[in-house]
Each structure stands twice: as C-alpha cells, then as structure tokens.
Design a protein around this motif. Structure first.
Motif, PDB file in Angstrom:
ATOM      1  N   LYS A 116       0.838  -1.199   0.000  1.00 58.64           N
ATOM      2  CA  LYS A 116       0.000   0.000   0.000  1.00 58.64           C
ATOM      3  C   LYS A 116       0.869   1.243   0.000  1.00 58.64           C
ATOM      4  CE  LYS A 116      -3.595   2.409   2.662  1.00 58.64           C
ATOM      5  NZ  LYS A 116      -4.431   2.391   3.889  1.00 58.64           N
ATOM      6  N   GLU A 117       0.398   2.251  -0.702  1.00 60.66           N
ATOM      7  CA  GLU A 117       1.047   3.568  -0.679  1.00 60.66           C
ATOM      8  C   GLU A 117       0.038   4.629  -0.258  1.00 60.66           C
ATOM      9  OE1 GLU A 117       2.941   4.691  -4.291  1.00 60.66           O
ATOM     10  OE2 GLU A 117       4.170   2.875  -4.423  1.00 60.66           O
ATOM     11  N   ASP A 118       0.424   5.469   0.701  1.00 62.83           N
ATOM     12  CA  ASP A 118      -0.329   6.672   1.046  1.00 62.83           C
ATOM     13  C   ASP A 118       0.381   7.849   0.395  1.00 62.83           C
ATOM     14  OD1 ASP A 118      -2.376   5.534   2.662  1.00 62.83           O
ATOM     15  OD2 ASP A 118      -0.917   5.284   4.272  1.00 62.83           O
ATOM     16  N   GLN A 119      -0.312   8.529  -0.515  1.00 57.30           N
ATOM     17  CA  GLN A 119       0.313   9.555  -1.337  1.00 57.30           C
ATOM     18  C   GLN A 119      -0.309  10.923  -1.057  1.00 57.30           C
ATOM     19  OE1 GLN A 119      -0.746   8.014  -5.162  1.00 57.30           O
ATOM     20  NE2 GLN A 119       0.798   6.393  -5.142  1.00 57.30           N
ATOM     21  N   HIS A 120       0.501  11.960  -1.162  1.00 54.86           N
ATOM     22  CA  HIS A 120      -0.031  13.323  -1.059  1.00 54.86           C
ATOM     23  C   HIS A 120       0.889  14.286  -1.796  1.00 54.86           C
ATOM     24  CE1 HIS A 120       2.808  13.310   2.410  1.00 54.86           C
ATOM     25  NE2 HIS A 120       2.995  14.580   2.055  1.00 54.86           N
ATOM     26  N   PHE A 121       0.321  15.408  -2.231  1.00 50.86           N
ATOM     27  CA  PHE A 121       1.097  16.467  -2.874  1.00 50.86           C
ATOM     28  C   PHE A 121       0.318  17.775  -2.802  1.00 50.86           C
ATOM     29  CE2 PHE A 121      -1.582  14.726  -6.181  1.00 50.86           C
ATOM     30  CZ  PHE A 121      -1.988  15.811  -6.939  1.00 50.86           C
ATOM     31  N   ILE A 122       1.024  18.873  -2.935  1.00 48.35           N
ATOM     32  CA  ILE A 122       0.436  20.218  -2.950  1.00 48.35           C
ATOM     33  C   ILE A 122       0.486  20.743  -4.381  1.00 48.35           C
ATOM     34  CG2 ILE A 122       0.691  22.604  -2.144  1.00 48.35           C
ATOM     35  CD1 ILE A 122       1.792  21.482   0.466  1.00 48.35           C
ATOM     36  N   SER A 123      -0.560  21.424  -4.803  1.00 48.31           N
ATOM     37  CA  SER A 123      -0.616  21.936  -6.174  1.00 48.31           C
ATOM     38  C   SER A 123      -1.080  23.387  -6.176  1.00 48.31           C
ATOM     39  CB  SER A 123      -1.558  21.085  -7.031  1.00 48.31           C
ATOM     40  OG  SER A 123      -2.859  21.090  -6.483  1.00 48.31           O
ATOM     41  N   ILE A 124      -0.673  24.099  -7.227  1.00 47.40           N
ATOM     42  CA  ILE A 124      -1.107  25.467  -7.487  1.00 47.40           C
ATOM     43  C   ILE A 124      -1.852  25.474  -8.823  1.00 47.40           C
ATOM     44  CG2 ILE A 124      -0.395  27.859  -7.864  1.00 47.40           C
ATOM     45  CD1 ILE A 124       0.080  26.924  -5.037  1.00 47.40           C
ATOM     46  N   ALA A 125      -2.998  26.136  -8.866  1.00 48.00           N
ATOM     47  CA  ALA A 125      -3.797  26.170 -10.102  1.00 48.00           C
ATOM     48  C   ALA A 125      -4.143  27.611 -10.460  1.00 48.00           C
ATOM     49  CB  ALA A 125      -5.078  25.349  -9.950  1.00 48.00           C
ATOM     50  N   VAL A 126      -4.134  27.903 -11.765  1.00 46.49           N
ATOM     51  CA  VAL A 126      -4.544  29.213 -12.289  1.00 46.49           C
ATOM     52  C   VAL A 126      -5.809  28.993 -13.125  1.00 46.49           C
ATOM     53  CG1 VAL A 126      -3.910  31.190 -13.709  1.00 46.49           C
ATOM     54  CG2 VAL A 126      -2.164  30.024 -12.335  1.00 46.49           C
ATOM     55  N   PRO A 127      -6.968  29.487 -12.671  1.00 46.74           N
ATOM     56  CA  PRO A 127      -8.222  29.255 -13.408  1.00 46.74           C
ATOM     57  C   PRO A 127      -8.509  30.367 -14.420  1.00 46.74           C
ATOM     58  CG  PRO A 127      -8.713  30.240 -11.288  1.00 46.74           C
ATOM     59  CD  PRO A 127      -7.200  30.101 -11.362  1.00 46.74           C
ATOM     60  N   LEU A 128      -9.313  30.042 -15.401  1.00 45.38           N
ATOM     61  CA  LEU A 128      -9.896  31.005 -16.333  1.00 45.38           C
ATOM     62  C   LEU A 128     -11.297  30.497 -16.648  1.00 45.38           C
ATOM     63  CD1 LEU A 128      -9.536  33.560 -18.007  1.00 45.38           C
ATOM     64  CD2 LEU A 128      -8.726  32.127 -19.890  1.00 45.38           C
ATOM     65  N   MET A 129     -12.324  31.168 -16.095  1.00 45.23           N
ATOM     66  CA  MET A 129     -13.678  30.639 -16.164  1.00 45.23           C
ATOM     67  C   MET A 129     -14.676  31.739 -16.511  1.00 45.23           C
ATOM     68  SD  MET A 129     -13.640  28.231 -12.739  1.00 45.23           S
ATOM     69  CE  MET A 129     -15.240  27.500 -13.118  1.00 45.23           C
TER      70      MET A 129
END
Length: 446
Positions: A116-129
């Motif tokens: 089993k792997e417990d995974q995590h990461f942080i992300s940055i998003a730039v929206p255009l909506m």
C-alpha cells in the motif's frame, strides 16, 4: 523528445497568457477569497491495483470582471492539498531487468503482500472561467461557472508499506531462480516500510462550479456551492523500467521504495480529480468614477437691464441673452423613456444605462433652462419601507452619474415611489423587471 519540448513550450506560453490576463483583470469588479474541501487527488486506472481518493482541501483568491449584469470572466490563483492511496493486488509480481554485482543481467522479480502507498502532494492552479449569475430572490442569486485551469503540482510523497516482500532474481541464461540469498539482494522482507518522492507533470483541467450567492452587505456577497475539477492530461511521468522497490546487491536490509506512480506496468492512466463544497466571499471593488466637472460657462443673466437711451447704437448683439433652445420631441422622448434596473435590489448604474445617461447628459447640457425630476421605483418584492429606500438609491445613482457628467445638482430633483405606481401589473412575475426603473421628467423653466 521534440514533441515533449513542443508540449512544454505550449504549456509555458499558455501560462504566460493567463498570467497576463490575471494582471489585466486586477481592475475587476469583484475580488473574492475562497475555501473548499472534498475528495482530491489522482484517479488511477490500473489492472494490478486499486487507487482511492482521500479528503483534500484548498484556499484561493480570485478576480471577476462582470461585463454585463449576468456574465463575467474570472481568474486568480488556488492552492490545494491532495491525497490518495494505492494498493497492489496480492499475488502480483513486478519484473524488471537489472545488473548484479558481478555485472550479470537478470530479471528482478518483486512479489509483495498487502502492498500500500499513502500519497499526497500540494498543487497550485490558475483558473480562467466564465461565470453566469441571475437573481432568484431579493438578496439571493444562482451562479454557474465553467472553464479550465492549469495545475502545477509539487512532488508527490509516497509512504509505502508491505507485510511481506519476496525479492527474487531469475537468470535466463542458466535458467536459475534465486530467492534466498540475502547478502546479494534476494530473499524475504517482512513488515517493510519506506518513503519516496515522485515528480508529476502539469495538467490541464476542466472546471465547473455552481451554487447560490447571498448578499451580506451592499458590496459583499457570500457564495456557497459545489465544484468539480477533472484532468484532461496525465500527471504521472512515464517510468516503465523501474520496479516498485530498488534492487540492492549489498543486501535486503535497506530496500528503498520507488513508488507506483508513472510505472506503466502497474498504472495505465493517472488523471487529476477534485470535487466538493466551497465557500467564497466576494467584495465589489468598482464604482462609477467621478469625472472632472467642466468649468461653468459664464451665463448671461436673465435679468433685463434698463435700456440706455443715450447710446443705443453701442449695444452689441452678443451681449443680448441667448435665445432659449427648445427640446425637440425626439429628445424629450429619449430622455423620458424609463431607465431599467432589472435586477432585484440593484442600485448601481449598469454599462447599458451609462450609455443612455451619457446621451441624456449631452441633451441637458445643450438645454440649460430645463430641470429634471428623477423618480425611483421598484417591484412589489420586499417591504414598502425597503422599496422606498431602494427607489431613492436608484434615483440618487442616476443623479450622481449625471452630476459627474457636468449636470448641475440644483437642476435635479429626487423622488422615490417604491412599489407604488407600477408601470405594469406585478403579476405575472415576468412583469416585475419592468417596474424596477427610474423615470426622468423634464421640467421647462418658465
């Protein structure tokens, strides 16, 4: 290789374009801050295991420019914490080719139990909506947004564990399988744990959101609703030639994890997914900027001076009071046509109204002997007292706009009749927007 370089270049150019748009929309009508939460991570498509999303959440700031009473365009920046898990099916064997300490090639076989792997990461998003909103009650609106985002993920951290790892080496040249030689990296490891990091690629997301807005103050909105982000491109970098744990020719005591993300033998597809509920606070920033009032022209007094009989020929024509200019029927009809405030509770001059008021100001400037009665009205939604207040605010907004265009305040007289004297019956409800208006009545000086 060239294709990957072109793809990276395209992503960079797209990001720069969105950031430029973000800079331009600093003058947007609304700034908002938000918080959201729900299942958020990577959706895996695997024939050898199962991935599960876990709860994640994020915060963000945004700018929205409304180019009409219903439509706007939104951008900003969001930060998300994402996590999920991945489990291999028991009995799965992962094979790769390795070189041992004697420079002999062999097939490295890893058979885990309860991996089993417990995974995590942080992300940055730039929206255009694109955003659409419409009133459904005096202080409530329905909103809907659709568009895209560019997601920039950080490194994924994977905490791997297994109750047992069977490490074997198969030498095809001599048809030999070695599964119990710990000093050379083959044998059985129990209660194994390790941690590793994996690089992820940026991803283009399809994004939608919907919900309700509630007016808290004159320029403050509370957004409540749901959102969904789905990755259109894969996130995990391809790495098909690496096993889930690294081969160590010096023994099996310190076996290091490589992770499953990107291993095409295990995971065939990896796409970003996030959905849940969100709360936003929107703060209106823009307002009609006052324009400099042009200096008042000297107006010849209307009071007639006694005629000087001694020198009648010295009187100049230009000193006589200018002839009074009469309003044409077309000008009078244009000015006195009602100004529509179709949104419930709206007391701001919209771009459409501003265009008409600019023309009305020109007409009033060329007819300085004419005053103006400005009367605000509402539909029958809300209390009588509140509607009288909204009617006066609408009349005041029109007066302020005309004054900023150079029309003297003493020529304008403000009134409010609230929900009384509707232009059309308030039933059916489709008639109500016609009653949310401001009327202008021209008063000719005697």
């Amino acid at each position: 290789m060239r294709f990957n370089l072109k793809l990276q270049a395209m992503k960079i150019k797209t990001t720069i374009a969105i950031l430029l748009l973000f800079t331009v929309t600093i003058k947007a009508q609304e700034i908002n801050v938000k918080i959201n939460g729900g299942p958020s991570g990577i959706l895996y498509d695997s024939t050898l295991g199962d991935g599960k999303l876990k709860f994640g959440g994020g915060i963000g700031v945004g700018y929205t420019y409304f180019f009409s009473s219903h439509w706007g365009i939104m951008t900003g920046i969001d930060a998300m914490y994402n996590q999920n898990s991945f489990e291999l099916h028991n009995g799965t064997t992962i094979s790769t080719y390795e070189i041992d300490d004697q420079t002999s090639a062999f097939e490295y076989q890893v058979t885990p139990t309860n991996y089993k792997e417990d995974q995590h990461f942080i992300s940055i998003a730039v929206p255009l909506m694109m955003q659409y909103r419409t009133s459904i009650a005096p202080q409530t609106q329905l909103y809907f947004g659709v568009g895209g985002k560019i997601l920039f993920p950080g490194k994924q951290t994977a905490k791997a564990s297994a109750s047992e790892l069977q490490l074997s080496g198969y030498y095809p040249d001599i048809n030999l399988l070695i599964d119990d030689l710990p000093s050379h990296g083959f044998g059985k490891v129990t209660n194994w744990q390790d941690k590793t990091t994996v690089n992820l690629d940026p991803s283009f997301l399809l994004s939608v959101e919907t919900g309700l807005t509630f007016k808290l103050k004159e320029k403050t909105q509370l957004y409540t609703g749901i959102y969904l982000d789905y990755g259109l491109t894969e996130m995990a970098k391809e790495n098909p030639d690496v096993n889930i744990v690294a081969y160590s020719p010096n023994g099996i005591d310190n076996i290091q994890a490589n992770g499953t993300s990107g291993n095409r033998k295990i995971v065939q597809e990896s796409r970003y997914f996030s959905a849940g509920i969100q709360l936003k606070l929107g703060f209106m920033l823009t307002k009609n900027k006052p324009e400099p009032v042009p200096p008042k022209e000297e107006i010849v007094t209307k009071t007639e001076a006694p005629v000087q009989e001694a020198a009648p020929v010295q009187q100049k024509v230009v000193e006589a009071p200018p002839a009074k200019k009469e309003l044409t029927p077309t000008e009078r009809t244009y000015v006195e046509k009602p100004l529509a405030f179709q949104e419930v509770g709206n007391t701001n001059v919209t771009p459409e109204l501003a265009t008409r008021l600019d023309e009305i100001a020109k007409i009033l400037k060329s007819n300085k002997d004419t005053d103006l009665n400005i009367t605000g009205y509402t539909c029958d939604i809300g209390t009588e007292e509140r509607n009288l207040e909204i009617g006066m605010k609408r009349a005041q907004a029109v007066s302020d706009y005309l004054q900023n265009k150079g029309i003297e305040s003493n020529r304008m007289h403000l009134f409010s009749k609230g929900e009384s004297e509707p232009l059309v019956p308030n039933i059916p409800v489709e008639n109500r927007p016609l009653n949310r208006r401001v009327s202008l009545t021209l008063i000719d000086a005697k």
